[in-house]
Scaffold this motif. Sequence first.
Motif, PDB file in Angstrom:
ATOM      1  N   CYS A  97       0.838  -1.210   0.000  1.00 31.75           N
ATOM      2  CA  CYS A  97       0.000   0.000   0.000  1.00 31.75           C
ATOM      3  C   CYS A  97       0.871   1.258   0.000  1.00 31.75           C
ATOM      4  CB  CYS A  97      -0.925   0.035   1.212  1.00 31.75           C
ATOM      5  SG  CYS A  97      -2.260  -1.159   1.125  1.00 31.75           S
ATOM      6  N   ALA A  98       1.932   1.253   0.804  1.00 30.42           N
ATOM      7  CA  ALA A  98       2.822   2.419   0.862  1.00 30.42           C
ATOM      8  C   ALA A  98       3.442   2.662  -0.510  1.00 30.42           C
ATOM      9  CB  ALA A  98       3.897   2.192   1.922  1.00 30.42           C
ATOM     10  N   GLU A  99       3.833   1.575  -1.143  1.00 25.28           N
ATOM     11  CA  GLU A  99       4.422   1.668  -2.488  1.00 25.28           C
ATOM     12  C   GLU A  99       3.390   2.241  -3.479  1.00 25.28           C
ATOM     13  OE1 GLU A  99       6.177  -2.204  -3.432  1.00 25.28           O
ATOM     14  OE2 GLU A  99       5.658  -1.814  -5.541  1.00 25.28           O
ATOM     15  N   LEU A 100       2.167   1.730  -3.383  1.00 29.15           N
ATOM     16  CA  LEU A 100       1.119   2.191  -4.291  1.00 29.15           C
ATOM     17  C   LEU A 100       0.706   3.627  -4.002  1.00 29.15           C
ATOM     18  CD1 LEU A 100      -0.966  -1.098  -4.267  1.00 29.15           C
ATOM     19  CD2 LEU A 100       0.207  -0.133  -6.266  1.00 29.15           C
ATOM     20  N   TYR A 101       0.908   4.026  -2.768  1.00 30.26           N
ATOM     21  CA  TYR A 101       0.630   5.422  -2.417  1.00 30.26           C
ATOM     22  C   TYR A 101       1.630   6.330  -3.124  1.00 30.26           C
ATOM     23  CZ  TYR A 101      -1.180   9.281   0.311  1.00 30.26           C
ATOM     24  OH  TYR A 101      -1.781  10.453   0.677  1.00 30.26           O
ATOM     25  N   SER A 102       2.904   5.929  -3.048  1.00 29.61           N
ATOM     26  CA  SER A 102       3.940   6.718  -3.728  1.00 29.61           C
ATOM     27  C   SER A 102       3.702   6.749  -5.231  1.00 29.61           C
ATOM     28  CB  SER A 102       5.324   6.140  -3.437  1.00 29.61           C
ATOM     29  OG  SER A 102       5.551   6.153  -2.047  1.00 29.61           O
ATOM     30  N   ALA A 103       3.138   5.657  -5.741  1.00 23.65           N
ATOM     31  CA  ALA A 103       2.836   5.592  -7.175  1.00 23.65           C
ATOM     32  C   ALA A 103       1.512   6.291  -7.498  1.00 23.65           C
ATOM     33  CB  ALA A 103       2.772   4.135  -7.625  1.00 23.65           C
ATOM     34  N   LEU A 144      -0.726   3.398   8.393  1.00 30.81           N
ATOM     35  CA  LEU A 144      -0.241   2.010   8.396  1.00 30.81           C
ATOM     36  C   LEU A 144      -0.179   1.439   9.814  1.00 30.81           C
ATOM     37  CD1 LEU A 144       2.530   2.345   5.660  1.00 30.81           C
ATOM     38  CD2 LEU A 144       0.137   1.633   5.406  1.00 30.81           C
ATOM     39  N   TYR A 145      -0.434   0.155   9.883  1.00 25.78           N
ATOM     40  CA  TYR A 145      -0.539  -0.596  11.143  1.00 25.78           C
ATOM     41  C   TYR A 145       0.770  -1.334  11.444  1.00 25.78           C
ATOM     42  CZ  TYR A 145      -3.278  -3.626  14.405  1.00 25.78           C
ATOM     43  OH  TYR A 145      -3.812  -4.286  15.481  1.00 25.78           O
ATOM     44  N   ILE A 146       1.744  -1.180  10.561  1.00 23.84           N
ATOM     45  CA  ILE A 146       2.992  -1.946  10.643  1.00 23.84           C
ATOM     46  C   ILE A 146       3.642  -1.807  12.024  1.00 23.84           C
ATOM     47  CG2 ILE A 146       5.370  -2.019   9.749  1.00 23.84           C
ATOM     48  CD1 ILE A 146       4.131  -1.540   6.939  1.00 23.84           C
ATOM     49  N   GLY A 147       3.902  -2.947  12.660  1.00 22.48           N
ATOM     50  CA  GLY A 147       4.428  -2.996  14.016  1.00 22.48           C
ATOM     51  C   GLY A 147       3.385  -3.461  15.018  1.00 22.48           C
ATOM     52  N   GLY A 202      -5.368  -3.836   9.000  1.00 17.84           N
ATOM     53  CA  GLY A 202      -4.982  -5.096   9.638  1.00 17.84           C
ATOM     54  C   GLY A 202      -6.176  -5.800  10.249  1.00 17.84           C
ATOM     55  N   HIS A 203      -7.038  -5.006  10.897  1.00 24.00           N
ATOM     56  CA  HIS A 203      -8.221  -5.608  11.522  1.00 24.00           C
ATOM     57  C   HIS A 203      -9.157  -6.182  10.471  1.00 24.00           C
ATOM     58  CE1 HIS A 203      -6.556  -2.318  13.907  1.00 24.00           C
ATOM     59  NE2 HIS A 203      -6.796  -3.081  14.944  1.00 24.00           N
ATOM     60  N   ALA A 204      -9.297  -5.455   9.381  1.00 23.64           N
ATOM     61  CA  ALA A 204     -10.195  -5.912   8.310  1.00 23.64           C
ATOM     62  C   ALA A 204      -9.671  -7.215   7.703  1.00 23.64           C
ATOM     63  CB  ALA A 204     -10.337  -4.832   7.248  1.00 23.64           C
ATOM     64  N   LEU A 205      -8.374  -7.249   7.428  1.00 25.93           N
ATOM     65  CA  LEU A 205      -7.783  -8.473   6.867  1.00 25.93           C
ATOM     66  C   LEU A 205      -7.920  -9.634   7.846  1.00 25.93           C
ATOM     67  CD1 LEU A 205      -4.490  -7.111   5.248  1.00 25.93           C
ATOM     68  CD2 LEU A 205      -6.326  -8.312   4.036  1.00 25.93           C
ATOM     69  N   HIS A 227       2.750   8.398  11.292  1.00 27.28           N
ATOM     70  CA  HIS A 227       1.298   8.391  11.546  1.00 27.28           C
ATOM     71  C   HIS A 227       0.519   8.180  10.251  1.00 27.28           C
ATOM     72  CE1 HIS A 227      -2.670   9.570  12.940  1.00 27.28           C
ATOM     73  NE2 HIS A 227      -2.716  10.459  11.968  1.00 27.28           N
ATOM     74  N   SER A 228       0.867   8.974   9.251  1.00 30.61           N
ATOM     75  CA  SER A 228       0.260   8.798   7.926  1.00 30.61           C
ATOM     76  C   SER A 228       1.367   9.091   6.919  1.00 30.61           C
ATOM     77  CB  SER A 228      -0.923   9.743   7.721  1.00 30.61           C
ATOM     78  OG  SER A 228      -0.455  11.064   7.527  1.00 30.61           O
ATOM     79  N   MET A 229       1.009   9.129   5.660  1.00 31.06           N
ATOM     80  CA  MET A 229       2.040   9.338   4.651  1.00 31.06           C
ATOM     81  C   MET A 229       2.540  10.789   4.631  1.00 31.06           C
ATOM     82  SD  MET A 229       2.236   6.258   3.674  1.00 31.06           S
ATOM     83  CE  MET A 229       3.195   6.166   2.166  1.00 31.06           C
TER      84      MET A 229
END
Lengths: 329, 336
Positions: free
Chosen positions: A29-35, A44-47, A73-76, A247-249
């Motif tokens: 998602c982070a990659e696709l955000y940059s794109a 992001l929930y990473i961590g 993360g919760h949804a997945l 916190h966000s992008m």
Amino acid sequence: MTPMTPVSQAHALELLQGMVRIRRFEEKCAELYSAMKIRGFLHLYIGEEAIAVGVMQALRSEDSVAATYREHGHALARGLSMRSIMAEMYGKLEGCCRGRGGSMHLFDAATRFFGGSAIVAGGIPLSVGLALADKLQGRANVNACFFGEGAAAEGEFHESINLATLWKLPVLFLCENNRYAMGTALERSESETDIHLKAQSYGLKSEAVDGMDVIAVEQAAQRACDAIRNGEGPYFLEFTTYRFRPHSMFDPELYREKAEVHAWKEKDPITLFSQKLLVEGLIRDADIARIEANVQDEITVAVEYAEAGQWEAAEDLKRYVYSERGHHE
Amino acid sequence: MSNQRESGTVETTYREAIRAAIREAMLKDPRVFLMGEDVGRYGGCYAVSKGLYDEFGPERIRDTPLSESVFVGTGIGAALGGMRPIVEVMSVNFSLLCMDQIVNNAATIQHMSGGQFNIPLVIRMATGAGLQLAAQHSHSLEVLYAHIPGIRVVAPATLEDARGMLATALEDPDPVLIFEHAGLYNRPGQIAVDAGAVDIDRAVIRRKGEDVTLITYGGSLYKTLDAAAALAEQGIHAEVIDLRSLRPLDEATLLASVRRTQRAVVVDEGWRSGSLAAEVIARISEQAFYDLDAPLARVCSEEVPIPYAKHMEQAALPQTQTIINTVKMCFGDRND
């Protein structure tokens, strides 16, 4: 020496895959955000993956889940398909909310997933109400409500815990304490920084749990769900955790030291869990490689699905503001 | 409700009519319950729910803590969970404490979820001035909610609407806010014995006339009708329209009337700036401008927090005489 992991190999692999799935999905998602494929806010929930994955093990399909704007993360973990979430991030018609919610507002009736609320603490009263409906209709369900420690500064946090405890409602309060409300450190905003003690003062069962340990999370959630299903009223769990990403992008992270971030990354829930399982001989390197490959395949399919998705017709803009007559009972 | 007459009507009040509606809904549907501050043992701040606690018990007539945000949010959650809650908020001034839940959850969840969830919730609250309750209990803030897509906003003015709007609101799959004017609760009158559900979509012509259209709702209806009666004696025959639904607005009824009378005055207890009256006037201007024979006008509350002292409170509110004067200005009369 920490105790041996008290779960079967199959379950250990399931937990590990659950966490890896969220991690890799969000990295994508982070990659696709940059794109510029994904826009808006992306939190992001990473961590923190051990919490969603651990808690969901204790929930059943008839239970309800409400979460915050950091809820991929919760949804997945709850069972929304990765492709429907990815399509939602893209804003496509095939998304779980037809592209009307986006990253912060994932909803799914089939898995009783009630958002995706981007008002801090604003989703908590929904769980109290869902719990009241269960109680009034004689259902022994659990209504799980995730929120961050920042919610403790909001009135709705206190009002909700008070009411749920007063009425003995089946609510599982799940505080993910990642130490920062956006950029404000807990000790800079709360006179009492022990959130689980605050909750306890309302007279419900309340525990602090290591949110970086998926087994500890699962066990605590199971304990809490057993008590709730047993009619003992609501239960509060505070998970200590850390957000590895900004916190966000849009966040330049001026408010925390790199050394602190680094120290917490040493407690990475995925690394710690997989290393423990390897040391114990419960899994092998090949198992991890297989999980990574499975997840990668799922992500590839999800991205292809989102890319191939359609834009909802603009003529449909005004739908879903009010119910379409005849659609509901 | 006693004193039954041969005509098939009974003597009642606005308050009793609402209570009868709540009671009927509770008897008819086990999913219905009432929740709010002091609705139970106390009997309701304005005594609307008096007696219901004894009849239905604490599970269905639920006294809540003074936590507007969570009990309204709980109503939303309970509606999502299959119940049909009626939530009472003591006054629209207090509803500002739960506006987050109404605006950010009740009004948005259906849309954000792409139509997966709907919220069959009814919220009742008192609005309006006239009881010398001063600046934190007397305001007419319903326009704030009429601004919000995703909810419906209605305002019963008559006994029939007090009696009949609730049942229809409970049938609605989406959130409905019912604004009860606090000054009307004691209003007595006759109502049909078999009075029941009424529509919540349409504006209604309460008095026929051909010279000017007076558009109002809620507590201002009776002042407007009094003004129309007085104007008739002076040869001006005013049509009086009760909006009933503040969102959505029944434009068709308004425009048809204004096209006929070619003049309109809107009477609204809210403040002029950003008022519901402003919205009604804008819509008439947009759609019936070339049918008009005079500038549109409105009578609103003075732009002050409502004061306590009776003479000052009355000076702040729309009055029958102000309405009469404003109407006469539409006919070129500069008020003597």
